[in-house]
Design an enzyme around this catalytic site. Structure first.
Site, PDB file in Angstrom:
ATOM      1  N   SER A 102       0.460  -0.846  -0.250  1.00 11.55           N
ATOM      2  CA  SER A 102       0.393   0.465   0.296  1.00 11.55           C
ATOM      3  C   SER A 102       0.908   1.475   0.346  1.00 11.55           C
ATOM      4  CB  SER A 102      -0.818  -0.249   1.412  1.00 11.55           C
ATOM      5  OG  SER A 102      -2.145   0.958   1.340  1.00 11.55           O
ATOM      6  N   ASP A 243      -2.110   6.090  -3.708  1.00  8.56           N
ATOM      7  CA  ASP A 243      -1.358   5.914  -3.286  1.00  8.56           C
ATOM      8  C   ASP A 243      -0.878   4.628  -3.605  1.00  8.56           C
ATOM      9  OD1 ASP A 243      -3.003   3.418  -2.282  1.00  8.56           O
ATOM     10  OD2 ASP A 243      -2.739   3.049  -0.309  1.00  8.56           O
ATOM     11  N   ASP A 245      -0.856   1.247  -4.259  1.00  5.62           N
ATOM     12  CA  ASP A 245      -1.935   0.312  -4.210  1.00  5.62           C
ATOM     13  C   ASP A 245      -2.692   0.605  -4.795  1.00  5.62           C
ATOM     14  OD1 ASP A 245      -2.806   0.925  -2.278  1.00  5.62           O
ATOM     15  OD2 ASP A 245      -3.553  -1.403  -2.247  1.00  5.62           O
ATOM     16  N   ASP A 247      -5.530   1.847  -3.448  1.00  2.40           N
ATOM     17  CA  ASP A 247      -7.146   1.794  -2.739  1.00  2.40           C
ATOM     18  C   ASP A 247      -7.317   3.351  -1.971  1.00  2.40           C
ATOM     19  OD1 ASP A 247      -5.276   1.232  -0.971  1.00  2.40           O
ATOM     20  OD2 ASP A 247      -5.713  -0.179  -0.167  1.00  2.40           O
TER      21      ASP A 247
END
Length: 451
Positions: A102, A243, A245, A247
Site C-alpha cells: 500500500s 497511494d 496500490d 485503494d
C-alpha cells in the site's frame, strides 16, 4: 486463537526478511489454495501486484504454491487493489491475491487475499489458512498430472479502465477540466491517467515512472507537495493523489489546499442523500475521523457510525447494516454500489462528476465543514515492543494527564498500527494549542520509554 501472520490488511513486512519471504509466500499459496479448492470445477486464482521490485520475488513463489495444489493462476501484472477484487469476481475465480504494501516504502511488501465475492477474507478464513501453513501442507500437493497452469491476462488493465469509466455518470464528460493525477509510481501509473483522458480531461500525470524503488517516494497520497505545486503551476482544476496500490485517494482544490477522506465522505454522503442513492441513513467512518464530519452529517439528519481503524472494519459494518458509503480520513473510500473495497480512482471520479454538475470550483465544492483542530503523530518503536511501551508507567501517566486536560474539550486516541511497528497518537478539540501540547507530551514520553 489469534492471527500471527495476518494483520488488519493482510500480511505485511520487510521484503525478503521473515515473514515476507519467498518461502512464506509459497506456503501461503499452498494453504490458501487448499482452503479454496472446493467443488470439482477447475480452480482459479488471480494475482495482481504493485510496482515494487520485490513483487518479482513473491509473485512466482505464490504461483508455485497455488500450482502445486492444482490451482490455475492468472497473472494480472501491476494493477490497483480494487482491480484485483473486481477481476476476482468477474472471472469467477476462487481467490484473488494482491501483492502490495500500500502506502509503505519500497522496502516493504504485503499480500492481501480476496474471496470469490471480491471481499477481503474473514478473520476465520485467515486463521484457517494460517494454521494450515504450520502443518499438513505435504498432503495437499497434487500429482504431476493435476498441477495447475499459469497464464498472463494481457487485457487486465483495459478491463479495469472500462469498469472505472462505467462508474462515471453516463452523459457526463470531463471536457475543459485540467487534472493533475499523482499515481505514486505505483499500481495505477497507467490506468488512472488513461481513465481521466478517455473521459475528456486534460491530464497532467505525476509519479508515473516506476522503477521498482520509487513507489510512494516523495509522492502519492502521503506526500502531496508535488501534486499541489503542479496544480497551482498549471492552473489545474483539481489534483488527485493515489497511494501505491490505489485503494486510497486524497485531493487538492485549484488553490492547492488539501481535501482529505473526511471531506470526501461528507460530499458523497450528502450528494447521495439528496439524490436518494444513500443507504443506511448515513455513513460509516472510523474513530480517526474528525468530529466536524459527524456534526456536518448530523445537521442533515444523517448518522455517523464509527468503527476501529481499518477499511476491513468499515466494510464489515457497511455490509452488516446496509450502508453504501464509508471510509477513512486517510482516503480509503468505499462505495459499495461500485466496489467491494476502497477504490481511490472511483472515489475521485464521483467527486469529478459532482464538480462537472455543479459548475463550481473545487475550493467551493469540497470544503463542506471546518474540521476541529486535530493532531496525529506516529512514533516508530522496535518490532514487537508496542504493548510493552504502552504499558510503561510513565506512558500511562502521560496519557492520563492528557485525558484530564482534554476532558470536556476534546478527545484522545492512542493506538498501535495494524501494519507497521508504530504507535499513533491523536488528539482533537476546540483548543488547538492544548491539542498539540497533549500529543507532544505523550509522543516524547513514548520515545523515552522506547529507548
Amino acid at each position: 486463537m489469534t492471527r500471527k501472520l495476518f494483520g488488519t490488511d493482510g500480511i505485511r513486512g520487510t521484503a525478503n526478511t521473515d515473514p515476507m519471504t519467498a518461502e512464506m509466500a509459497m506456503k501461503l499459496g499452498m494453504a490458501a489454495g487448499r482452503h479454496f479448492t472446493r467443488g470439482d470445477h477447475r480452480h482459479v486464482v488471480v494475482i495482481g501486484k504493485d510496482t515494487r521490485l520485490s513483487g518479482y520475488l513473491l509473485e512466482p513463489a505464490l504461483t508455485a504454491g497455488f500450482i502445486s495444489v492444482g490451482m490455475d493462476v492468472v497473472l494480472l501484472g501491476p494493477l490497483p487493489t480494487p482491480a484485483v477484487a473486481l477481476l476476482t469476481r468477474s472471472m469467477r475465480a476462487d481467490l484473488g491475491v494482491m501483492i502490495s504494501a500500500s502506502h509503505n516504502p519500497y522496502e516493504d511488501n504485503g499480500i492481501k487475499l480476496f474471496g470469490p465475492d471480491g471481499f477481503k477474507l474473514s478473520d476465520e478464513d485467515e486463521l484457517t489458512i494460517e494454521a494450515s501453513m504450520s502443518n499438513g501442507l505435504e498432503s495437499c500437493r497434487v500429482g504431476s498430472d493435476h498441477l495447475g497452469r499459469a497464464k498472463r491476462l494481457d487485457d487486465a488493465a483495459g478491463r479495469y479502465i472500462e469498469y472505472a469509466k462505467y462508474t462515471f455518470p453516463r452523459g457526463l464528460r470531463l471536457d475543459g477540466l485540467k487534472i493533475v493525477v499523482d499515481c505514486a509510481n505505483g499500481a495505477a501509473y497507467k490506468v488512472a491517467p488513461t481513465v481521466l483522458w478517455e473521459l475528456g480531461a486534460e491530464v497532467i500525470p505525476v509519479a508515473v515512472n516506476p522503477d521498482g524503488f520509487n513507489i510512494n517516494k516523495n509522492c502519492g497520497s502521503l506526500h502531496t507537495e508535488t501534486m499541489r505545486e503542479q496544480v497551482v503551476a498549471h492552473g489545474a482544476h483539481l489534483g488527485i493523489a493515489l497511494d501505491g496500490d490505489a485503494d486510497r485517494v486524497v485531493l487538492c482544490d485549484e488553490l492547492g489546499h488539501m481535501i482529505d477522506g473526511d471531506q470526501l465522505m461528507a460530499l458523497i454522503g450528502d450528494l447521495w442523500h439528496r439524490s436518494g442513492q444513500l443507504k443506511g441513513g448515513g455513513i460509516v467512518a472510523t474513530v480517526m475521523s474528525n468530529l466536524g464530519l459527524e456534526r456536518f452529517l448530523d445537521q442533515r439528519g444523517l448518522k455517523t457510525i464509527r468503527t476501529a481503524v481499518g477499511d476491513r472494519y468499515v466494510l464489515e459494518h457497511m455490509r452488516r447494516d446496509g450502508f453504501n458509503v464509508g471510509g477513512e480520513q486517510s482516503g480509503h473510500i468505499i462505495l459499495s454500489d461500485h466496489s467491494t473495497t476502497g477504490d481511490g480512482l472511483v472515489a475521485g471520479l464521483q467527486v469529478l462528476a459532482a464538480l462537472v454538475q455543479s459548475g463550481k470550483p473545487a475550493s467551493e465544492m469540497l470544503r463542506l465543514f471546518t474540521p476541529l483542530p486535530q493532531v496525529l503523530k506516529n512514533v516508530r518503536v522496535a518490532k514487537g515492543s508496542v504493548a510493552e511501551v504502552l504499558a510503561a508507567p510513565a506512558v500511562e501517566a502521560a496519557i492520563r494527564d492528557a485525558e484530564a486536560k482534554l476532558a470536556g474539550q476534546g478527545r484522545l486516541l492512542i493506538r498501535k498500527s495494524g501494519t507497521e511497528p508504530l504507535i499513533r497518537v491523536m488528539a482533537e478539540g476546540e483548543d488547538e494549542g492544548l491539542v498539540e501540547a497533549s500529543v507532544d507530551a505523550i509522543v516524547e514520553t513514548i520515545r523515552r520509554a522506547a529507548g
